[in-house]
Each structure stands twice: as structure tokens, then as C-alpha cells.
Design a protein around this motif. Structure first.
Motif, PDB file in Angstrom:
ATOM      1  N   PHE A 142      -1.337  -3.046   3.272  1.00 35.94           N
ATOM      2  CA  PHE A 142      -0.277  -3.562   2.407  1.00 35.94           C
ATOM      3  C   PHE A 142       0.821  -2.540   2.158  1.00 35.94           C
ATOM      4  O   PHE A 142       0.580  -1.329   2.103  1.00 35.94           O
ATOM      5  CB  PHE A 142      -0.856  -3.999   1.064  1.00 35.94           C
ATOM      6  CG  PHE A 142      -1.869  -5.095   1.159  1.00 35.94           C
ATOM      7  CD1 PHE A 142      -1.480  -6.404   1.413  1.00 35.94           C
ATOM      8  CD2 PHE A 142      -3.223  -4.823   1.035  1.00 35.94           C
ATOM      9  CE1 PHE A 142      -2.409  -7.418   1.512  1.00 35.94           C
ATOM     10  CE2 PHE A 142      -4.166  -5.832   1.135  1.00 35.94           C
ATOM     11  CZ  PHE A 142      -3.758  -7.127   1.386  1.00 35.94           C
ATOM     12  N   GLY A 143       2.030  -3.056   1.958  1.00 33.66           N
ATOM     13  CA  GLY A 143       3.120  -2.271   1.423  1.00 33.66           C
ATOM     14  C   GLY A 143       3.236  -2.558  -0.060  1.00 33.66           C
ATOM     15  O   GLY A 143       3.038  -3.697  -0.494  1.00 33.66           O
ATOM     16  N   LEU A 144       3.541  -1.526  -0.864  1.00 32.39           N
ATOM     17  CA  LEU A 144       3.668  -1.666  -2.309  1.00 32.39           C
ATOM     18  C   LEU A 144       5.053  -1.216  -2.753  1.00 32.39           C
ATOM     19  O   LEU A 144       5.589  -0.240  -2.211  1.00 32.39           O
ATOM     20  CB  LEU A 144       2.627  -0.830  -3.045  1.00 32.39           C
ATOM     21  CG  LEU A 144       1.211  -1.367  -3.199  1.00 32.39           C
ATOM     22  CD1 LEU A 144       0.502  -1.502  -1.869  1.00 32.39           C
ATOM     23  CD2 LEU A 144       0.403  -0.488  -4.144  1.00 32.39           C
ATOM     24  N   PRO A 145       5.635  -1.887  -3.743  1.00 28.74           N
ATOM     25  CA  PRO A 145       6.915  -1.415  -4.286  1.00 28.74           C
ATOM     26  C   PRO A 145       6.770  -0.019  -4.883  1.00 28.74           C
ATOM     27  O   PRO A 145       5.667   0.403  -5.263  1.00 28.74           O
ATOM     28  CB  PRO A 145       7.240  -2.457  -5.369  1.00 28.74           C
ATOM     29  CG  PRO A 145       6.427  -3.659  -5.012  1.00 28.74           C
ATOM     30  CD  PRO A 145       5.181  -3.131  -4.376  1.00 28.74           C
ATOM     31  N   ASP A 146       7.868   0.700  -4.975  1.00 31.65           N
ATOM     32  CA  ASP A 146       7.851   2.060  -5.501  1.00 31.65           C
ATOM     33  C   ASP A 146       7.589   2.099  -7.003  1.00 31.65           C
ATOM     34  O   ASP A 146       7.019   3.063  -7.518  1.00 31.65           O
ATOM     35  CB  ASP A 146       9.180   2.766  -5.204  1.00 31.65           C
ATOM     36  CG  ASP A 146       9.407   2.975  -3.714  1.00 31.65           C
ATOM     37  OD1 ASP A 146       8.413   3.089  -2.977  1.00 31.65           O
ATOM     38  OD2 ASP A 146      10.584   2.994  -3.296  1.00 31.65           O
ATOM     39  N   ILE A 147       8.026   1.058  -7.715  1.00 34.41           N
ATOM     40  CA  ILE A 147       7.940   1.049  -9.182  1.00 34.41           C
ATOM     41  C   ILE A 147       6.779   0.177  -9.634  1.00 34.41           C
ATOM     42  O   ILE A 147       6.642  -0.974  -9.194  1.00 34.41           O
ATOM     43  CB  ILE A 147       9.256   0.543  -9.801  1.00 34.41           C
ATOM     44  CG1 ILE A 147      10.401   1.500  -9.455  1.00 34.41           C
ATOM     45  CG2 ILE A 147       9.121   0.391 -11.316  1.00 34.41           C
ATOM     46  CD1 ILE A 147      11.763   1.013  -9.924  1.00 34.41           C
ATOM     47  N   ILE A 148       5.935   0.732 -10.496  1.00 36.28           N
ATOM     48  CA  ILE A 148       4.886  -0.044 -11.156  1.00 36.28           C
ATOM     49  C   ILE A 148       5.368  -0.329 -12.579  1.00 36.28           C
ATOM     50  O   ILE A 148       5.592   0.604 -13.356  1.00 36.28           O
ATOM     51  CB  ILE A 148       3.556   0.732 -11.202  1.00 36.28           C
ATOM     52  CG1 ILE A 148       3.134   1.152  -9.797  1.00 36.28           C
ATOM     53  CG2 ILE A 148       2.479  -0.119 -11.861  1.00 36.28           C
ATOM     54  CD1 ILE A 148       2.920   0.005  -8.841  1.00 36.28           C
ATOM     55  N   PRO A 149       5.539  -1.584 -12.953  1.00 33.94           N
ATOM     56  CA  PRO A 149       6.102  -1.892 -14.277  1.00 33.94           C
ATOM     57  C   PRO A 149       5.130  -1.579 -15.406  1.00 33.94           C
ATOM     58  O   PRO A 149       3.938  -1.344 -15.186  1.00 33.94           O
ATOM     59  CB  PRO A 149       6.392  -3.391 -14.190  1.00 33.94           C
ATOM     60  CG  PRO A 149       5.440  -3.906 -13.157  1.00 33.94           C
ATOM     61  CD  PRO A 149       5.287  -2.796 -12.159  1.00 33.94           C
ATOM     62  N   ALA A 150       5.661  -1.595 -16.623  1.00 29.74           N
ATOM     63  CA  ALA A 150       4.884  -1.200 -17.798  1.00 29.74           C
ATOM     64  C   ALA A 150       3.650  -2.063 -18.002  1.00 29.74           C
ATOM     65  O   ALA A 150       2.624  -1.580 -18.480  1.00 29.74           O
ATOM     66  CB  ALA A 150       5.773  -1.253 -19.041  1.00 29.74           C
ATOM     67  N   ARG A 151       3.735  -3.313 -17.636  1.00 30.22           N
ATOM     68  CA  ARG A 151       2.596  -4.201 -17.875  1.00 30.22           C
ATOM     69  C   ARG A 151       1.536  -4.099 -16.797  1.00 30.22           C
ATOM     70  O   ARG A 151       0.537  -4.785 -16.847  1.00 30.22           O
ATOM     71  CB  ARG A 151       3.091  -5.645 -18.000  1.00 30.22           C
ATOM     72  CG  ARG A 151       3.925  -5.871 -19.246  1.00 30.22           C
ATOM     73  CD  ARG A 151       4.451  -7.279 -19.325  1.00 30.22           C
ATOM     74  NE  ARG A 151       3.378  -8.250 -19.343  1.00 30.22           N
ATOM     75  CZ  ARG A 151       3.576  -9.558 -19.243  1.00 30.22           C
ATOM     76  NH1 ARG A 151       4.788 -10.021 -19.101  1.00 30.22           N
ATOM     77  NH2 ARG A 151       2.564 -10.395 -19.283  1.00 30.22           N
ATOM     78  N   GLY A 152       1.738  -3.216 -15.823  1.00 27.98           N
ATOM     79  CA  GLY A 152       0.712  -2.976 -14.836  1.00 27.98           C
ATOM     80  C   GLY A 152       1.111  -3.413 -13.445  1.00 27.98           C
ATOM     81  O   GLY A 152       2.165  -4.000 -13.215  1.00 27.98           O
ATOM     82  N   VAL A 153       0.225  -3.132 -12.511  1.00 24.17           N
ATOM     83  CA  VAL A 153       0.473  -3.420 -11.106  1.00 24.17           C
ATOM     84  C   VAL A 153       0.669  -4.920 -10.882  1.00 24.17           C
ATOM     85  O   VAL A 153       0.045  -5.748 -11.553  1.00 24.17           O
ATOM     86  CB  VAL A 153      -0.683  -2.890 -10.241  1.00 24.17           C
ATOM     87  CG1 VAL A 153      -1.990  -3.570 -10.580  1.00 24.17           C
ATOM     88  CG2 VAL A 153      -0.368  -3.023  -8.754  1.00 24.17           C
ATOM     89  N   VAL A 154       1.550  -5.267  -9.944  1.00 23.82           N
ATOM     90  CA  VAL A 154       1.862  -6.663  -9.648  1.00 23.82           C
ATOM     91  C   VAL A 154       1.633  -6.904  -8.150  1.00 23.82           C
ATOM     92  O   VAL A 154       2.559  -6.840  -7.349  1.00 23.82           O
ATOM     93  CB  VAL A 154       3.317  -7.009 -10.024  1.00 23.82           C
ATOM     94  CG1 VAL A 154       3.593  -8.504  -9.790  1.00 23.82           C
ATOM     95  CG2 VAL A 154       3.601  -6.646 -11.480  1.00 23.82           C
ATOM     96  N   PRO A 155       0.388  -7.178  -7.734  1.00 25.46           N
ATOM     97  CA  PRO A 155       0.139  -7.435  -6.307  1.00 25.46           C
ATOM     98  C   PRO A 155       0.886  -8.644  -5.756  1.00 25.46           C
ATOM     99  O   PRO A 155       0.991  -8.792  -4.542  1.00 25.46           O
ATOM    100  CB  PRO A 155      -1.382  -7.648  -6.262  1.00 25.46           C
ATOM    101  CG  PRO A 155      -1.901  -6.879  -7.442  1.00 25.46           C
ATOM    102  CD  PRO A 155      -0.861  -7.093  -8.496  1.00 25.46           C
TER     103      PRO A 155
END
Length: 623
Positions: free
Chosen positions: A591-604
Motif C-alpha cells: 500500500f501507499g499511504l498519505p504523508d499526513i496522519i490526521p488528528a483523529r487517527g489513521v484513515v486507511p
């Protein structure tokens, strides 16, 4: 506002369940300047007591890759089983993954507290007096059969959910007097008089169903026929109880909207259902499942010491989050006479040795939960502040006196396993409540009733934690037994309140509101299918809930939430358990993941299949 998915909670995973339509947010003007009373005209989004992060012309959310490639088959775990694709009713055991085929009026974001932006609805408008909420629908919005989404669909959905849907909808939409449809693309919800600041965005998360589809189909019955939706995926294959396959809609009407770009990147998502998480975990490790959400600290510490992790073929990662920690605990059913004495409930809290359980079973990975709104400013700490006392003082004599005089702190031990001092305190409380040992069994001195009860679990994951409680209770003369049931049985048992004790989880958001009625309100206690599992019927709590819902601003909301928190805690409705600070996620390195993980947690949901990684991984799967 309820946070139904309060974390990446094991089998529930990260896909949006239908409870998630019940989010709320606050009001803001279209320019992003917050206001508590109205929108000053149509707005592209809402945020509670703060300026919107994204302007009206934003192109995509910051925590996605707008150019993420589309494609690939991804297999995820489905928990338990399912016999229905209708998640709107309490009948049957519905597959929550059906949520992905529907769109809501607006969409909540993960990098901004209590904020939503337009999806089916292009704008939302609220007048200065807050007496109605109006949505303007996008003319291009379509169901999968090509028919437009209209105001009539929205109104029909709302009325049908209230009349025939789960009891949840009646509580959440109780403030709505009527629905009007001035034209094909405009729907207005007229509200009853009163303070309920959250209703505009509770309504913004309303899922929209196709009225024409249900003209010759019963809405209030279970079904395995794939329903008609409007969202980014549609159901392509159903194997009841075994698997559910979703296929990305190539011509999805909303694919280029700012709230959609960078999401829904997998071409096909198949959910394989497992009744036992031990089996599904092994399936993941063998390469049969792609993403794994681990909710067992023991398994996280021990089950992934495998070559695939060492080689990098499998990634094991903890993602930090800033969510309100959910209250998980052993919940007493106050409908049962044995638990109606507050002294009995308090006594049993002394029997669970968290420190020992955390050290020996959970590898020291957790913190003790001491609030229904833990890990956040909403949670009560110390003694009540002057502002809280203004709320609480009128209820002196109706609520526990210790609300005013003591800070709530769960019983503590040294973690050695010697819980003798706490058990002595428990025995004294039980004695005061009229229970004493006779023939080595705790017995009611007045009735001769033996103290015995059953703890129902939905799987064996929490069995060791519960056995620790049972062993301590046995030393008090209490006969507690554990019964493990499957998902379908557990749902029936909890919906009909046919239990003595269960492990319950109450997720919260940063903006609590209407869902508190559903959790703690007297009316909910008698309604099957409600979340008032404990059977709380307390007029003071009812009034505190209404005060919370009517909070006119953020400061008032925090103060009133803390006041409610104290009263809930000191009534000992639950034996608080624990919470963690991260989401534990393992996944095959494709998988590729976005660079930013938002405050509410990871968003797969914003991940994508990386073609190069995927090609390399085909040579390395296995454990």
C-alpha cells in the motif's frame, strides 16, 4: 455527537458503520467565521465553535493523495457473520460494510473537530434563530441506476428511518418537527423550539436512500438482495455469512468532489467473515487478509514476531490519535434487582485488579479509564469547578454526595495480584448492603438469595480479563460465571437487555450531544435496541443530559459534560477498564499511504495499492 467508530476497534475496523451517520458539528458562516446562531446564508461546511479549516474553493483534504492510483483487490476481515444487508433496522445481523454504497448529505473530516463539508448537499443554511436547517442538493447527485437524488428522497429517508428504522433514529431526530421540500433540490428540516445546537449537523450526516427503489420492497425486513445505493462502491457479490464483495463505481457521480478526491482507491474490496479472531489473525499472517487492526495488546506483543515483519513484507505500525478515549467496562444491568443497590455496584469495582491485569495479560500497554470522556478536556478531573457546581448544586440529595466532595479514582493495587485490601473494602460495602457469608456463599440476609450472576462476552478475547474478576468475586462469596456467545446471540441479548453483566463500550466525540439521551436517558432504558444497556432511569441524569444538549457554546458544553461525567462515575454503573493511545495496524506492504496522519487517527480509506510494492510482494507473502 457520537463517535460510533471511536477507534480502529478490532473487527469493526475502520470502515464507516451506519451509526456514523449520527455525527454533529456546529455552525459557521460560508467565509469560515464561526457563529453559534446561524450561517448568515448558505455555507459549504460547518464547524463547531471555530472557523472552518477549508475554504469554499478547496480542492481536496490535506491528509489524502489526490493523485492516488485506482485499482487492486484488497481483502479485509469481516467479524462474525451476517444474514442481512439492511443495517437500518434491528432485525437480523446486518453487514455494516453496506454503508459504503451510500452517500450522506455532507461528509465529516478527520483533521478538524466536528466539521463537515458538502457531499450530496452543496450547501447548508441555518437562520439566526436556529429554527430550521436547509440543504441545497447538487443537481448532479445520482443513485447507481442513474436516477437523480432529490429532496423527496431525503424527506422519504428521514420519515422512514424514524417510523420504521432502528430506535436510534427516533432519539437522534427527536428535535425535528417536520420536513419540507420547497423544490426538487431543496429540503428544509423545521425544528421544535428549544436549544439544540447540534441538530444542523446531525442532519448533515443523514444517509440518503432511493424512495423509488423501496416502492415495491419492504423497508423494515431483512434482505440479502444488494440494495441500490449512490456511493463510491456497490455490492457485486454476496456469500451469506462468508464474504461480501464491493466494486468501485467507475462513473461515481461524486468522484471529483473535494471531499472525495484521494479516497476510495481500491477497485475491489472483499470482506471475508470469520467467527473467531484467532483464526482471522492467522489468515492475515498467511496473506489471506491484507489489513489487520489489532485490539489485543498481548497479540500485538507476541503474535507478530514472524519473518514477514522482519523482512519488511508486513508492516507493523502504531498510529497516534487525539480522539476522546471510549469508556469500556463491565456494565451492570440495573434491571436486575441484585445490582440496584449502589453499594453493591461500588463493591464489585474493588474486585477487578486492573494493575495486575495490565501487567500480566496486557503487557503494560494500557491506561486505566477514569472518565466517560477520558483523554480529553471533556472529562472530569479533581473536584467540581465553580462553574460545574452551578450545574450540580440544584441536584444535591438526588445525586451521590461524593460528586461534591471527592475526585473519582478507580480502586488501585500494586499489581502483585494481592488484592486483599480492596476485597476487604468490597466486603464491608456488601455487608452494609445486607449481604453476608453463609456456608461460604454470599447471601442476602433478608431474602436468603444467593449472590450469583452471569457475565456475557461476545468472544474469548476478554475472557482472561474477566476471569480475573470472577476469581476475586469468588473470594467474596459471589458466584459469577462467564458465557461466551456468537455475534448474533450477543446482539439479541443486548438488544433485549437479557443479561446480568456485559463488557460495554461507549464511544464519545469531542462534541457530545443527542446520543447521550440514547446512552443514559430514562426513555431509552425501556426501549429495546437502545444503547442504555445499564437501564439507567434517573431524573437528575435526564436533566443533566438535556442541559448538555442545550449548551450554547463550547465552554458551557465542556462544563456540562464534566458535570454529567461525575454523576455517571459516582453511580458506579460500570467497572471501568482501560484504553490505549494508539491504533495498532498491521498490513502487507503493498500500500501507499498519505504523508499526513490526521488528528483523529489513521484513515486507511485514503490508502492505495502501490503497483511496484504489490508486484514485489507476490514473491514474499507468508509468515
Amino acid at each position: 455527537m457520537t463517535e460510533v467508530i471511536s477507534g480502529l476497534n478490532g473487527a469493526l475496523g475502520w470502515r464507516r458503520a451506519f451509526g456514523a451517520v449520527f455525527f454533529i458539528a456546529g455552525l459557521t458562516v460560508a467565509t469560515g467565521t464561526a457563529t453559534a446562531s446561524g450561517t448568515n446564508g448558505p455555507s459549504h461546511g460547518f464547524a463547531l465553535n471555530h472557523a472552518l479549516k477549508y475554504p469554499a474553493d478547496f480542492q481536496h483534504l490535506e491528509y489524502v493523495n489526490p493523485d492516488a492510483p485506482k485499482g487492486g483487490l484488497v481483502v479485509e476481515e469481516g467479524s462474525g457473520t451476517f444474514d442481512s444487508l439492511n443495517p437500518f433496522i434491528i432485525k437480523g445481523n446486518a453487514a455494516f460494510q453496506t454503508a459504503m454504497i451510500y452517500d450522506t448529505l455532507m461528509k465529516q473530516v478527520s483533521d478538524e473537530d466536528s466539521a463537515v463539508y458538502g457531499l450530496v448537499a452543496e450547501t447548508i443554511e441555518v437562520p439566526e434563530d436556529g429554527s430550521w436547517v436547509e440543504f441545497k442538493l447538487r443537481p448532479e447527485a445520482r443513485f447507481h441506476d442513474g436516477k437523480p437524488i432529490t429532496a423527496e428522497d431525503v424527506a422519504w429517508t428521514f420519515d422512514t428511518l424514524r417510523e420504521k428504522g432502528s430506535p436510534t433514529y427516533q432519539y437522534y431526530y427527536a428535535a425535528v418537527e417536520k420536513v419540507e421540500t420547497p423544490d426538487e433540490h431543496t429540503v428544509r428540516f423545521v425544528l421544535y423550539p428549544g436549544e439544540n445546537k447540534e441538530m444542523p449537523l446531525i442532519l448533515s450526516e443523514l444517509v440518503v436512500l432511493p424512495k423509488h427503489y423501496y416502492q415495491d420492497r419492504p423497508f423494515d425486513q431483512t434482505t440479502l438482495e444488494p440494495p441500490l445505493g449512490s456511493g463510491p462502491y456497490k455490492i457485486s457479490k454476496v456469500e451469506p455469512g462468508r464474504s461480501l464483495t464491493l466494486e468501485r463505481v467507475e462513473d461515481y457521480w461524486g468522484r471529483d468532489l473535494p471531499v472525495s478526491r484521494g479516497f476510495n482507491n481500491f477497485q475491489t474490496i472483499r470482506y471475508d467473515f470469520y467467527r473467531d479472531r484467532t483464526i482471522s489473525r492467522e489468515a492475515f499472517k498467511a496473506g489471506a487478509v491484507d489489513i489487520w487492526i489489532e485490539n489485543s495488546a498481548k497479540e500485538w506483543a507476541t503474535a507478530f514476531d514472524i519473518p514477514a515483519v522482519e523482512s519488511g513484507a508486513m508492516i507493523k505500525r502504531e498510529f497516534a490519535n487525539q480522539r476522546v478515549a471510549p469508556m469500556q467496562g463491565f456494565a451492570f444491568n440495573l434491571r436486575k434487582p441484585v445490582f440496584q443497590d449502589i453499594r453493591v455496584r461500588e463493591a464489585l469495582t474493588y474486585a477487578w485488579d486492573f494493575e495486575w491485569v495490565n501487567k500480566t495479560i496486557m503487557y503494560g500497554a494500557y491506561q486505566r479509564t477514569d472518565s466517560f470522556f477520558d483523554n480529553h478536556e471533556l472529562g472530569a478531573t479533581g473536584l467540581p469547578s465553580p462553574a460545574e457546581l452551578e450545574i450540580l448544586n440544584p441536584y444535591r440529595g438526588q445525586i451521590p454526595e461524593r460528586v461534591f466532595t471527592e475526585e473519582f479514582v478507580p480502586p488501585q493495587t500494586d499489581g502483585s495480584g494481592n488484592n486483599r485490601q480492596n476485597l476487604k473494602k468490597a466486603a464491608m460495602l456488601l455487608k452494609d448492603a445486607g449481604w453476608s457469608i453463609k456456608n461460604k456463599v454470599l447471601t442476602n440476609e433478608e431474602t436468603g438469595e444467593v449472590f450469583t450472576f452471569e457475565i456475557v462476552l461476545r468472544n474469548d478475547q476478554l475472557e482472561p480479563h474477566t476471569q480475573a474478576l470472577v476469581r476475586s468475586l469468588e473470594r467474596l462469596g459471589i458466584k459469577a460465571r462467564i458465557r461466551i456467545v456468537d455475534d448474533a446471540q450477543y446482539r439479541r441479548i443486548t438488544e433485549t437487555f437479557d443479561f446480568d453483566m456485559v463488557v460495554a463500550v461507549f464511544g464519545q466525540s469531542v462534541s457530545p450531544g443527542n446520543e447521550q439521551r440514547y446512552y443514559w436517558g430514562s426513555a431509552a432504558a425501556a426501549r429495546e435496541g437502545s444503547r442504555n444497556l445499564m437501564g439507567i432511569t434517573d431524573p437528575a441524569i435526564d436533566e443533566l443530559v438535556e442541559l448538555l444538549i442545550a449548551a450554547p457554546d463550547r465552554d458551557s458544553l465542556v462544563t456540562r459534560t464534566r458535570a454529567l461525567d461525575r454523576v455517571l462515575l459516582w453511580n458506579f454503573f460500570m467497572i471501568p477498564m482501560y484504553h490505549g493511545a494508539t491504533d495498532r495496524v498491521a498490513y502487507w506492504n503493498r500500500f501507499g499511504l498519505p504523508d499526513i496522519i490526521p488528528a483523529r487517527g489513521v484513515v486507511p480509506d485514503a490508502w492505495w495499492v502501490d503497483p511496484e510494492k504489490d508486484a514485489a510482494l507476490t514473491r514474499g507473502k507468508g509468515n
